[in-house]
Scaffold this motif. Sequence first.
Motif, PDB file in Angstrom:
ATOM      1  N   PRO A 125      -4.122  12.376  -8.782  1.00  0.00           N
ATOM      2  CA  PRO A 125      -3.032  11.057  -7.776  1.00  0.00           C
ATOM      3  C   PRO A 125      -1.767  11.147  -8.523  1.00  0.00           C
ATOM      4  CG  PRO A 125      -4.464  10.008  -9.692  1.00  0.00           C
ATOM      5  CD  PRO A 125      -5.023  11.505  -9.824  1.00  0.00           C
ATOM      6  N   TYR A 126      -1.096  10.515  -7.205  1.00  0.00           N
ATOM      7  CA  TYR A 126       0.354  10.515  -7.428  1.00  0.00           C
ATOM      8  C   TYR A 126       0.728   8.871  -7.336  1.00  0.00           C
ATOM      9  CZ  TYR A 126       0.609   9.941  -2.268  1.00  0.00           C
ATOM     10  OH  TYR A 126       0.396   9.330  -1.080  1.00  0.00           O
ATOM     11  N   LEU A 127      -0.176   8.042  -7.086  1.00  0.00           N
ATOM     12  CA  LEU A 127      -0.022   6.640  -7.285  1.00  0.00           C
ATOM     13  C   LEU A 127      -1.332   5.829  -7.192  1.00  0.00           C
ATOM     14  CD1 LEU A 127       2.415   4.429  -6.701  1.00  0.00           C
ATOM     15  CD2 LEU A 127       1.437   4.181  -4.463  1.00  0.00           C
ATOM     16  N   LEU A 128      -1.199   4.873  -8.266  1.00  0.00           N
ATOM     17  CA  LEU A 128      -2.586   3.886  -8.430  1.00  0.00           C
ATOM     18  C   LEU A 128      -2.352   2.786  -7.685  1.00  0.00           C
ATOM     19  CD1 LEU A 128      -5.330   3.038  -9.459  1.00  0.00           C
ATOM     20  CD2 LEU A 128      -4.108   2.720 -11.477  1.00  0.00           C
ATOM     21  N   ALA A 129      -2.986   2.338  -6.609  1.00  0.00           N
ATOM     22  CA  ALA A 129      -2.717   1.235  -5.774  1.00  0.00           C
ATOM     23  C   ALA A 129      -3.923   0.272  -6.024  1.00  0.00           C
ATOM     24  CB  ALA A 129      -2.391   1.590  -4.359  1.00  0.00           C
ATOM     25  N   HIS A 130      -3.598  -0.673  -5.545  1.00  0.00           N
ATOM     26  CA  HIS A 130      -4.928  -1.936  -5.798  1.00  0.00           C
ATOM     27  C   HIS A 130      -5.056  -2.462  -4.271  1.00  0.00           C
ATOM     28  CE1 HIS A 130      -4.764  -1.317 -10.133  1.00  0.00           C
ATOM     29  NE2 HIS A 130      -3.428  -1.511  -9.792  1.00  0.00           N
ATOM     30  N   GLN A 131      -6.328  -3.110  -3.953  1.00  0.00           N
ATOM     31  CA  GLN A 131      -6.294  -4.297  -2.887  1.00  0.00           C
ATOM     32  C   GLN A 131      -5.581  -5.294  -3.491  1.00  0.00           C
ATOM     33  OE1 GLN A 131     -10.303  -4.855  -1.464  1.00  0.00           O
ATOM     34  NE2 GLN A 131      -9.673  -6.735  -0.213  1.00  0.00           N
ATOM     35  N   ASP A 132      -4.886  -6.129  -2.650  1.00  0.00           N
ATOM     36  CA  ASP A 132      -4.296  -7.360  -2.836  1.00  0.00           C
ATOM     37  C   ASP A 132      -3.954  -8.047  -1.661  1.00  0.00           C
ATOM     38  OD1 ASP A 132      -2.667  -9.065  -4.470  1.00  0.00           O
ATOM     39  OD2 ASP A 132      -1.063  -7.756  -4.912  1.00  0.00           O
ATOM     40  N   VAL A 133      -3.302  -9.279  -1.927  1.00  0.00           N
ATOM     41  CA  VAL A 133      -3.444 -10.187  -0.972  1.00  0.00           C
ATOM     42  C   VAL A 133      -1.935 -10.428  -0.794  1.00  0.00           C
ATOM     43  CG1 VAL A 133      -3.656 -12.715  -0.322  1.00  0.00           C
ATOM     44  CG2 VAL A 133      -5.515 -11.371  -0.933  1.00  0.00           C
TER      45      VAL A 133
END
Length: 281
Positions: A125-133
Motif C-alpha cells: 500500500p501507499y497510504l494507510l487511511a482510517h474511517q473517521d468523522v
Amino acid sequence: MNRFRNRRLAVAAAAAVVLSFTAAACSDDGGGGSGGGDDEKITVGIKFDQPGLGLKTPDGKYTGLDVDVATYVAKELGYDPGDIDWKEAKSADRETLLQRGDVDFIAATYSITPQRSEKVDFAGPYLLAHQDVLMRSDDDSITKPADLNNKKLCSVTGSTSAQNVKTKLAPQAQLQEYGGYSECLTGLENKVIDALTTDDTILAGYAAQPEFQGKFKLGGFKMSNENYGIGVQKGSELKAQINEALEKMVADGSWQAAVDKNLGPAGYQNEPPPKIGVVVP
C-alpha cells in the motif's frame, strides 16, 4: 506487461542517443520530454469526483493525491504526464476495468481486501487511511465515537461506513443517507446533520477545498484501517515495478509533499508511509 520495463529502457537509450548527437552537432535545439519519443500511452484509472484525491475539474484537468501518485508512478515507467489517458474508475467497476484490460493500473482510494485480492493484484500500500468523522469546527460535543449516539450521522447511500458506526460504536446514532458527500457537507454546514463519516482521506479532501476551509474538523477517531493500494491485473509484472516507484517516491520526499499539498489544508495528520507489501489489519 514487459512493455513498461522495456519502455523505460528504450527511453533511457533514446535519451543517450539524443545527448550524443547533440554533443557531436553542437546544436542548441531544445529537447523534448522523456516520454515523447513515440505515441504510446498508458491508461490509468482514478476517481473523477473526490476532491483532494481524484478529481476532474471543470476545465478538464485532474488533481488530487491519487493523481499525483499515479503521475509519479507513470513517470518511473517511462511516461510523461501527457502520455497518460485518465479513465474514471468508479468503486463498483474497478475489478472489471482491470480484468478486461481497460486500464493499466488503478489508483482510486482502492482499499486492499482479501476479497478484491482474489480478482486483482495490488502494489503498495501507499497510504494507510482510517474511517473517521467530520464535524463542524465549532462543535465540541463529539469527542469520541460514542458521542454520535442521538446525533444525525450522514454518509452516502449504500456506504458501509455509517452502518459500521451504528452497529458497532453508536447504536443510537440517527443515520441519514444522502446521494453524495457534497450533499452531506451542505447538510453539515447548515446544521441539518451533525457529522459525516467515511475514510479520513475523503473527508480531508472535501474539507480542504477553498469553500470549506476552516468550517470543518476531523475527529481523528481511526475507526478502521484502509490500506490504499494500486490495482493491476492478476499476475502482472507491473506490480513489482510500481512498488519500486512507490519506494522511490517515499524516499525522495515526493510522497509526503503530495499528501501535504492535497490533504494538509484540512488538518489531516497522515500515518507514516506504509511498508510495501504490509497490509495493516
